[in-house]
Scaffold this active site. Structure first.
Site: not given
Ligand code: F6R
Length: 608
Positions: A2, A27, A75, A101-102, A481, A485, A488, A504, A603
């Site tokens: 990364c 990152r 990463w 990277n990649g 979703e 979003k 949140e 209903h 995260k």
């Protein structure tokens, strides 16, 4: 992935590399390493874990003297995080060191060819092929060797390369993965991202696709992919460190939304080989796929929503019944797992406690478990019987966007592959779907261009107390979703309803001016959806529709329409989510909410 930093100059390279890599820590990474030329040989130190470990191992770099080096924070994509898989990688004689990277998409083919020529491999990475390939083509001229390999390597790469026989220079080259170069006092530097060089320079050269940079102590030269010299202008970076970390975007969430085309390409294209889908980590034969009798998809939050979408795609392609469960429910409900049950667990982090518990529960009941995971080597990836990685890269913003999009792609591929293995999807249909999938990154890019328009619309609803999302079938999944979003990050109460269910009871909450976001991507359901839109409009609701181009009837039934390109109906979710993400983002920012809260490094949500 990364982070990459490389240096040549009057100063000790190791301390500059460690400092630069530290600036890229935000990152996310799982291991780190540096290679330094000491005047006689290239010394490599690398280790799994934080940069602190590398710093301690090298005594803050003091144990690695030398004025030329490349460094990397990894990463993991191919091969779990480990000392051996960490970069730099070298050829056998340790005369060439590479950081990368990649994703090298054709690395298996290249590896096979190199093995036939007598090369042996010690890591599980795609990067190691680059070191051996350079060794194979190097006949004394680094530039020549690099031009040869870039015509043979497929995929994305940013490379920093040292040749022991050329101790007064090092090289950088890239394709679809960023790389910059700049002058420092008494030396020159490369990096994958701006924050790593800001301390030394604000004038940087952006290396373009298939351009090669040669860095010497007092000069940087550029060449095209055929080795011909190029003239390049440097650009002034005006960003402060905070803006540089976000690549100039206002927030990590926005940056990650704009990284979706790449996340989709990276998850998709390495798996497409000669018109076929190849999922090498799946660990399942066609015969085993043919024997599946039931699929249970288990996940939390947004990952659960991709599972909801997947149910429709899997059932259509494989005709296997699919159940989708929230992991925190599944683990306590004594699920019926019989012979031939495949449990698919989906998780960005690979560490979410409920999803992990559901995996263990399934295994105890004798199910075969397949993980769809973004973090290589995470608990779910390790404990599942097979794993399919999403290659979205680290996600920093708390609201998932690019990992979600990558999960959808992985699930589409898996569904098509299973349908093919069961002989239910014709070769012709598969080719057509693969072409549709390949178009998605460009279509997503186009939809992201709607940002300004959506911002203008969102500004009207900054004070909304509640917003509804409705959809039918697969569009109900996307509505869920979109609603997640929004709530949140903007703290506006929102609910997603299967459109036919709203009447209903819950429709009583829809009143004059309530915004109802209606998602319509399934042609066969347009009429039904339009009547649901009319229902809420009679109560005074304002209807915003997200629908496929060329849908005139919807224009009549909605107050505001966002069009998305038409593609295979099962892949429309990947497009419909983009305006919904932008909408949630713009509302949140307009309301002054911190969309990047709480900021963690790469995260990894573990919720009990
Ligand atoms: C929402 C979000 C969460 C996660 C959920 C599962 O934006 O990020 O809903 O999707 O917590 O996390 P993973 O995928 O890491 O298991």
């Amino acid at each position: 992935m990364c982070g990459i930093v490389g240096y040549i100059g009057e100063q000790q390279a190791a301390s500059i590399l460690l400092d630069g890599l530290e600036k890229l820590e935000y990152r996310g990474y799982d291991s780190a390493g540096i290679a330094i030329y000491d005047g006689q040989k290239i010394n490599v130190v690398k280790s799994k874990g934080r940069l602190k470990v590398l710093s301690e191992l090298t005594h803050e770099g003091a144990l690695l003297p030398g004025n030329l080096g490349v460094g990397h924070t990894r990463w993991a994509t191919h091969g779990a995080p480990s000392d051996l898989n960490a970069h730099p990688h070298e050829n056998k004689e340790e005369t060439i060191a590479v950081v990368h990277n990649g994703i090298i998409e054709n690395y298996i083919k290249l590896r096979g060819r190199l093995e036939e020529k007598g090369y042996s491999f010690i890591s599980d990475t795609d990067t190691e092929v680059v070191a051996h390939l350079l060794d194979y083509y190097y006949k004394g001229d680094p530039l020549e060797a690099i031009t040869k390999i870039i015509h043979r390597v497929e995929g994305s790469y940013a490379l920093g390369i040292i040749f022991k026989e050329h101790p007064d220079e090092f090289y950088a080259v890239r394709k679809d993965s960023p790389l910059i170069a700049g002058h420092t006092e008494g030396g020159n530097i490369i990096a994958s991202d701006v924050p790593a060089v800001l301390k030394y320079t604000r004038d940087v050269y952006f290396i373009e696709n298939e351009e090669i940079a040669r860095l010497r102590k007092d000069e940087i030269s550029f060449f095209n992919g055929d080795g011909e010299p190029l003239k390049k202008q440097s650009k002034k970076i005006e960003w402060d460190v905070d803006a540089a970390e976000k690549g100039g975007y206002e927030h990590f969430m926005l940056k990650e939304m704009y990284e979706q085309p790449k996340a989709i390409t990276d998850t998709l294209s390495p798996r497409l080989k000669d018109g076929k889908i190849d999922i090498e980590e799946l660990n399942m034969s066609d015969e085993e796929i043919a024997n599946i009798k039931k699929i249970m998809i288990v996940a939390c939050g947004s990952a659960y929503h991709t599972g909801m979408t997947a149910k429709y795609v899997f059932e259509e392609m494989t005709r296997i019944p699919v159940e989708v469960d929230v992991a925190s429910e599944f683990r306590y409900r004594n699920p019926i797992i019989t012979d031939g049950t495949l449990v698919v667990v989906i998780s960005q982090s690979g560490e979410t406690a409920d999803t992990l518990a559901a995996l263990r529960e399934s295994k105890e009941h004798g199910a075969r478990v397949l993980g769809i995971v973004n973090v290589v080597g995470s608990s779910i990836a390790r404990e599942a019987d097979g794993v399919m990685y999403t290659w979205a890269g680290p996600e920093i913003a708390v609201a998932t966007t690019k990992a979600y999009s990558a999960q959808l792609i992985a699930l589409y591929l898996l569904a098509i592959k299973m349908g093919q293995a069961r002989g239910l999807v014709s070769e012709e249909k598969i080719l057509e779907m693969l072409e549709d999938l390949k178009r998605l990154p460009t279509q997503v890019e186009m939809l992201l261009e709607n940002k300004k328009k959506i911002q203008k619309f969102a500004n009207r609803y900054l004070a909304a107390e509640q917003i509804f999302f409705i959809g039918r079938g697969i569009d109900y999944a996307i509505s869920q979703e979109g609603s997640l979003k929004l709530k949140e990050i903007s703290y506006i109460h929102s609910e997603a309803y299967a459109a036919g269910e709203l009447k209903h009871g819950t429709i009583s909450l829809v009143e004059e001016g309530t915004l109802v976001v209606s998602v319509l991507t399934q042609e066969s359901l347009y009429k039904k959806m339009i009547s649901n839109m009319e229902e809420v409009r009679t109560r005074g609701a304002f209807v915003m529709a997200v629908t496929a181009e060329g849908n005139d009837e919807v224009e009549q039934a909605a107050d505001y329409v966002i069009y998305i390109p038409k593609t295979n109906e099962y892949f429309m979710n990947s497009l419909a989510i983009i305006p919904l993400q932008l909408f949630a983002y713009e509302i949140a920012v307009g309301r002054g909410c911190d969309v990047d809260k709480p900021r963690n490094l790469a995260k990894s949500v573990t919720v009990e």
